[in-house]
Motif scaffolding. Structure first.
Motif, PDB file in Angstrom:
ATOM      1  N   ILE A  44       0.840  -1.202   0.000  1.00  0.00           N
ATOM      2  CA  ILE A  44       0.000   0.000   0.000  1.00  0.00           C
ATOM      3  C   ILE A  44       0.870   1.245   0.000  1.00  0.00           C
ATOM      4  O   ILE A  44       0.605   2.217  -0.710  1.00  0.00           O
ATOM      5  CB  ILE A  44      -0.952  -0.004   1.212  1.00  0.00           C
ATOM      6  CG1 ILE A  44      -1.917  -1.183   1.098  1.00  0.00           C
ATOM      7  CG2 ILE A  44      -1.731   1.299   1.295  1.00  0.00           C
ATOM      8  CD1 ILE A  44      -2.808  -1.362   2.298  1.00  0.00           C
ATOM      9  N   GLY A  45       1.954   1.204   0.786  1.00  0.00           N
ATOM     10  CA  GLY A  45       2.868   2.341   0.814  1.00  0.00           C
ATOM     11  C   GLY A  45       3.475   2.605  -0.549  1.00  0.00           C
ATOM     12  O   GLY A  45       3.757   3.747  -0.902  1.00  0.00           O
ATOM     13  N   GLY A  46       3.649   1.538  -1.330  1.00  0.00           N
ATOM     14  CA  GLY A  46       4.190   1.688  -2.677  1.00  0.00           C
ATOM     15  C   GLY A  46       3.313   2.574  -3.544  1.00  0.00           C
ATOM     16  O   GLY A  46       3.819   3.352  -4.358  1.00  0.00           O
ATOM     17  N   ILE A  47       1.984   2.472  -3.367  1.00  0.00           N
ATOM     18  CA  ILE A  47       1.080   3.336  -4.132  1.00  0.00           C
ATOM     19  C   ILE A  47       1.354   4.786  -3.781  1.00  0.00           C
ATOM     20  O   ILE A  47       1.484   5.653  -4.652  1.00  0.00           O
ATOM     21  CB  ILE A  47      -0.404   3.007  -3.818  1.00  0.00           C
ATOM     22  CG1 ILE A  47      -0.683   1.526  -4.023  1.00  0.00           C
ATOM     23  CG2 ILE A  47      -1.324   3.857  -4.672  1.00  0.00           C
ATOM     24  CD1 ILE A  47      -2.075   1.111  -3.588  1.00  0.00           C
ATOM     25  N   GLY A  48       1.475   5.057  -2.464  1.00  0.00           N
ATOM     26  CA  GLY A  48       1.763   6.419  -2.024  1.00  0.00           C
ATOM     27  C   GLY A  48       3.104   6.894  -2.528  1.00  0.00           C
ATOM     28  O   GLY A  48       3.242   8.033  -2.986  1.00  0.00           O
ATOM     29  N   ALA A  49       4.108   6.004  -2.462  1.00  0.00           N
ATOM     30  CA  ALA A  49       5.449   6.375  -2.927  1.00  0.00           C
ATOM     31  C   ALA A  49       5.414   6.712  -4.410  1.00  0.00           C
ATOM     32  O   ALA A  49       6.072   7.650  -4.868  1.00  0.00           O
ATOM     33  CB  ALA A  49       6.431   5.242  -2.665  1.00  0.00           C
ATOM     34  N   ALA A  50       4.617   5.953  -5.173  1.00  0.00           N
ATOM     35  CA  ALA A  50       4.522   6.214  -6.610  1.00  0.00           C
ATOM     36  C   ALA A  50       3.842   7.550  -6.881  1.00  0.00           C
ATOM     37  O   ALA A  50       4.216   8.286  -7.792  1.00  0.00           O
ATOM     38  CB  ALA A  50       3.753   5.085  -7.294  1.00  0.00           C
ATOM     39  N   LEU A  51       2.843   7.875  -6.054  1.00  0.00           N
ATOM     40  CA  LEU A  51       2.118   9.130  -6.260  1.00  0.00           C
ATOM     41  C   LEU A  51       2.978  10.339  -5.930  1.00  0.00           C
ATOM     42  O   LEU A  51       2.828  11.398  -6.527  1.00  0.00           O
ATOM     43  CB  LEU A  51       0.866   9.166  -5.379  1.00  0.00           C
ATOM     44  CG  LEU A  51      -0.381   8.484  -5.912  1.00  0.00           C
ATOM     45  CD1 LEU A  51      -1.469   8.511  -4.862  1.00  0.00           C
ATOM     46  CD2 LEU A  51      -0.858   9.182  -7.182  1.00  0.00           C
ATOM     47  N   THR A  52       3.881  10.198  -4.949  1.00  0.00           N
ATOM     48  CA  THR A  52       4.634  11.355  -4.472  1.00  0.00           C
ATOM     49  C   THR A  52       6.045  11.401  -5.044  1.00  0.00           C
ATOM     50  O   THR A  52       6.819  12.265  -4.671  1.00  0.00           O
ATOM     51  CB  THR A  52       4.723  11.349  -2.937  1.00  0.00           C
ATOM     52  OG1 THR A  52       5.264  10.102  -2.521  1.00  0.00           O
ATOM     53  CG2 THR A  52       3.371  11.547  -2.308  1.00  0.00           C
ATOM     54  N   VAL A  53       6.377  10.473  -5.956  1.00  0.00           N
ATOM     55  CA  VAL A  53       7.779  10.360  -6.389  1.00  0.00           C
ATOM     56  C   VAL A  53       8.266  11.618  -7.107  1.00  0.00           C
ATOM     57  O   VAL A  53       9.440  11.977  -7.028  1.00  0.00           O
ATOM     58  CB  VAL A  53       7.974   9.099  -7.259  1.00  0.00           C
ATOM     59  CG1 VAL A  53       7.308   9.252  -8.605  1.00  0.00           C
ATOM     60  CG2 VAL A  53       9.444   8.788  -7.442  1.00  0.00           C
ATOM     61  N   GLY A  54       7.347  12.324  -7.778  1.00  0.00           N
ATOM     62  CA  GLY A  54       7.778  13.501  -8.522  1.00  0.00           C
ATOM     63  C   GLY A  54       7.895  14.758  -7.674  1.00  0.00           C
ATOM     64  O   GLY A  54       8.381  15.775  -8.144  1.00  0.00           O
ATOM     65  N   LEU A  55       7.446  14.691  -6.430  1.00  0.00           N
ATOM     66  CA  LEU A  55       7.456  15.883  -5.580  1.00  0.00           C
ATOM     67  C   LEU A  55       8.792  16.015  -4.869  1.00  0.00           C
ATOM     68  O   LEU A  55       9.430  15.026  -4.546  1.00  0.00           O
ATOM     69  CB  LEU A  55       6.332  15.799  -4.538  1.00  0.00           C
ATOM     70  CG  LEU A  55       4.957  15.497  -5.114  1.00  0.00           C
ATOM     71  CD1 LEU A  55       3.951  15.312  -3.996  1.00  0.00           C
ATOM     72  CD2 LEU A  55       4.525  16.636  -6.031  1.00  0.00           C
TER      73      LEU A  55
ATOM     74  N   ALA B  27      -2.744  -3.717  -5.377  1.00  0.00           N
ATOM     75  CA  ALA B  27      -1.757  -2.645  -5.225  1.00  0.00           C
ATOM     76  C   ALA B  27      -0.798  -2.486  -6.423  1.00  0.00           C
ATOM     77  O   ALA B  27      -0.528  -1.354  -6.824  1.00  0.00           O
ATOM     78  CB  ALA B  27      -0.969  -2.837  -3.935  1.00  0.00           C
ATOM     79  N   PRO B  28      -0.276  -3.594  -6.999  1.00  0.00           N
ATOM     80  CA  PRO B  28       0.661  -3.390  -8.118  1.00  0.00           C
ATOM     81  C   PRO B  28       0.045  -2.601  -9.265  1.00  0.00           C
ATOM     82  O   PRO B  28       0.700  -1.748  -9.862  1.00  0.00           O
ATOM     83  CB  PRO B  28       1.006  -4.808  -8.556  1.00  0.00           C
ATOM     84  CG  PRO B  28       0.794  -5.629  -7.349  1.00  0.00           C
ATOM     85  CD  PRO B  28      -0.366  -5.016  -6.633  1.00  0.00           C
ATOM     86  N   PHE B  29      -1.233  -2.847  -9.550  1.00  0.00           N
ATOM     87  CA  PHE B  29      -1.878  -2.118 -10.647  1.00  0.00           C
ATOM     88  C   PHE B  29      -2.057  -0.649 -10.294  1.00  0.00           C
ATOM     89  O   PHE B  29      -1.803   0.233 -11.117  1.00  0.00           O
ATOM     90  CB  PHE B  29      -3.221  -2.764 -10.983  1.00  0.00           C
ATOM     91  CG  PHE B  29      -3.074  -4.145 -11.544  1.00  0.00           C
ATOM     92  CD1 PHE B  29      -2.725  -4.322 -12.879  1.00  0.00           C
ATOM     93  CD2 PHE B  29      -3.216  -5.259 -10.743  1.00  0.00           C
ATOM     94  CE1 PHE B  29      -2.551  -5.590 -13.399  1.00  0.00           C
ATOM     95  CE2 PHE B  29      -3.034  -6.537 -11.258  1.00  0.00           C
ATOM     96  CZ  PHE B  29      -2.699  -6.700 -12.583  1.00  0.00           C
ATOM     97  N   ALA B  30      -2.483  -0.410  -9.045  1.00  0.00           N
ATOM     98  CA  ALA B  30      -2.657   0.971  -8.608  1.00  0.00           C
ATOM     99  C   ALA B  30      -1.310   1.693  -8.637  1.00  0.00           C
ATOM    100  O   ALA B  30      -1.219   2.854  -9.055  1.00  0.00           O
ATOM    101  CB  ALA B  30      -3.250   1.005  -7.205  1.00  0.00           C
ATOM    102  N   THR B  31      -0.248   1.003  -8.216  1.00  0.00           N
ATOM    103  CA  THR B  31       1.076   1.622  -8.198  1.00  0.00           C
ATOM    104  C   THR B  31       1.545   1.940  -9.611  1.00  0.00           C
ATOM    105  O   THR B  31       2.070   3.037  -9.875  1.00  0.00           O
ATOM    106  CB  THR B  31       2.081   0.691  -7.511  1.00  0.00           C
ATOM    107  OG1 THR B  31       1.539   0.274  -6.269  1.00  0.00           O
ATOM    108  CG2 THR B  31       3.391   1.399  -7.266  1.00  0.00           C
ATOM    109  N   ALA B  32       1.343   0.997 -10.520  1.00  0.00           N
ATOM    110  CA  ALA B  32       1.752   1.223 -11.910  1.00  0.00           C
ATOM    111  C   ALA B  32       1.029   2.441 -12.479  1.00  0.00           C
ATOM    112  O   ALA B  32       1.634   3.286 -13.150  1.00  0.00           O
ATOM    113  CB  ALA B  32       1.446  -0.017 -12.757  1.00  0.00           C
ATOM    114  N   PHE B  33      -0.257   2.532 -12.164  1.00  0.00           N
ATOM    115  CA  PHE B  33      -1.050   3.667 -12.649  1.00  0.00           C
ATOM    116  C   PHE B  33      -0.545   4.973 -12.037  1.00  0.00           C
ATOM    117  O   PHE B  33      -0.389   5.986 -12.740  1.00  0.00           O
ATOM    118  CB  PHE B  33      -2.532   3.438 -12.306  1.00  0.00           C
ATOM    119  CG  PHE B  33      -3.450   4.392 -12.984  1.00  0.00           C
ATOM    120  CD1 PHE B  33      -3.615   4.344 -14.363  1.00  0.00           C
ATOM    121  CD2 PHE B  33      -4.144   5.343 -12.262  1.00  0.00           C
ATOM    122  CE1 PHE B  33      -4.460   5.240 -14.998  1.00  0.00           C
ATOM    123  CE2 PHE B  33      -4.988   6.237 -12.885  1.00  0.00           C
ATOM    124  CZ  PHE B  33      -5.147   6.181 -14.263  1.00  0.00           C
ATOM    125  N   ALA B  34      -0.245   4.925 -10.734  1.00  0.00           N
ATOM    126  CA  ALA B  34       0.250   6.124 -10.047  1.00  0.00           C
ATOM    127  C   ALA B  34       1.591   6.566 -10.633  1.00  0.00           C
ATOM    128  O   ALA B  34       1.855   7.758 -10.774  1.00  0.00           O
ATOM    129  CB  ALA B  34       0.388   5.850  -8.553  1.00  0.00           C
TER     130      ALA B  34
END
Lengths: 216, 206
Positions: A138-149, A202-209
């Motif tokens: 789950i944290g991976g989804i968040g990490a993917a969303l915030t990676v550009g910040l 989660a992997p799909f959500a992370t890939a999308f993020a």
């Protein structure tokens, strides 16, 4: 892919050691700061170890995709014909194995320090084993969303920490039940169910993020 | 006239309120090299990323063999080689390990080819040194070595010659020539004068 991740981890041992030392420090603060009484410590041992593990894991999640984002590996990953969700899963699993698994191995030692009742060890180990992969996923989804910040770390914690409350609640309740000599199978079953759900989604959500992060 | 491999229709892109380009139409036929030109900040890198499918244009579409690149994604990606400013070179890994990973993403495993490509891009003797210790030009050469093991039809090269010396530029030019002669397509941004023997087109932005 797995080989590469392990190789990178092996060349930066600090990335593995830092969360581990952080975990150790946080747990060590409790007897110093609250009370060294064995009766008292044995009550809070399970939750304290769990929260410290959670925080150590959060600390390392920030860098899950950061380096790949900075050096362009992420772009290469996203334009490769291989399924992105699969690659994400591999990355999260190797990250869990290299940073979280050592923490789980260290946990019984710290439990001894905090006078966790002997009955609680099995529950502590099993809940960590079932709960932390869910947190990584789950944290991976968040990490993917915030990676550009630029300073995404705090935001990442704010986004994902509330999602970990159920895991923490069921784990703490399992350890407490074990301490009192009761069965804790239901809690484990729920943790396992959460893990399976996270593994699927989660992997799909992370890939999308990740795609969203690269797009901006 | 052979069918266009890659075609863009009415591309429009803006950042917040800053319009980078609009009504951009072009197509690339087999054997063509297309220079993307324009001053700094005119959207060259953005356009290349749009062609890769990494960024979605605000309006317009990119077509790969008459199919939208998003719907033909996996087939398109198999035929796409993109080398951006940062091309996924990990400084903790050696040149050989980096190249091996970049290839394994595409399901290619070839020890011999990797050695060969590294030698062609002038890195013989540096294969086992972590890329963090290499110079900027050598690091660049590690990613450019991908060009010597490529079976992708579309090459998208963003400033490939940055930090590359004259000899290196000549080798890369011949690689680009050869790729175009074999029916490939090259999109390239560079501020350098190039000597190519194949037909070239200019796409001017800004």
């Amino acid at each position: 892919m797995i080989g590469r991740e392990l190789l990178i981890a092996a060349r930066y041992p600090a990335e593995i050691l830092n969360p581990l030392v952080f975990f150790l420090m946080v747990v060590a603060l409790f007897p110093l700061g609250i009370s060294p009484e064995p009766e008292f410590l044995s009550l809070i041992a399970g939750p304290v170890i769990w929260i410290a593990a959670l925080l150590a894991l959060m600390l390392s999640l920030d860098s899950l995709f950061k380096n790949d984002f900075d050096d362009g590996s992420l772009e290469q990953l996203l334009i490769s014909p291989s399924p992105i969700a699969m690659m994400v899963l591999v990355k999260v699993i190797t990250h869990w194995f290299t940073t979280v698994f050592p923490i789980i191995l260290l946990a019984p030692v710290l439990a001894l320090m905090l006078h966790l009742p002997a009955e609680g060890y099995g529950a502590l180990f099993l809940t960590l084993l079932l709960g932390t992969p869910t947190i990584s996923l789950i944290g991976g989804i968040g990490a993917a969303l915030t990676v550009g910040l630029h300073r995404g770390g705090v935001l990442l914690s704010l986004i994902v920490l509330p999602l970990f409350i159920p895991i923490l609640v069921f784990s703490a309740s399992a350890i407490e039940a074990a301490n009192m000599g009761m069965l804790y199978n239901p809690q484990l079953a729920i943790l396992a169910a959460m893990l399976l759900l996270a593994l699927l989604a989660a992997p799909f959500a992370t890939a999308f993020a990740l795609k969203i992060s690269i797009n901006n | 006239m052979p069918q266009a491999l890659l075609r863009a229709e009415n591309l429009l892109f803006e950042y917040d309120d800053l319009l980078l380009f609009e009504d951009l139409n072009f197509s690339a036929r087999p054997g063509e090299v297309i220079y993307v030109e324009g001053p700094n900040g005119s959207g060259k890198t953005t356009l290349l990323k749009i062609l890769c499918g990494l960024i979605d244009p605000v309006e317009g579409q990119v077509y790969w063999q008459d199919q939208r690149i998003n719907s033909a994604a996996s087939h398109y990606r198999e035929n796409l080689l993109y080398l951006g400013h940062h091309a996924g070179i990990k400084s903790s890994l050696t040149a050989r390990e980096n190249l091996k990973w970049l290839l394994s993403l595409r399901g290619v495993r070839g020890r011999v080819e990797i050695e060969h490509a590294l030698a062609l891009s002038g890195l013989a003797g540096f294969e086992d040194i972590p890329c963090g210790y290499l110079s900027a030009g050598q690091k660049r050469r590690v990613s450019l070595a991908r060009m010597f093991i490529s079976n992708e039809k579309v090459w998208i090269l963003d400033e490939p010659f940055t930090a590359i010396d004259k000899g290196g530029v000549a080798t890369l030019e011949s690689a680009i020539n050869q790729h175009a002669e074999q029916g490939g397509v090259v999109f390239i941004t560079t501020h350098q004068q190039m000597n190519l023997t194949v037909p070239t087109e200019h796409l001017v932005l800004g």
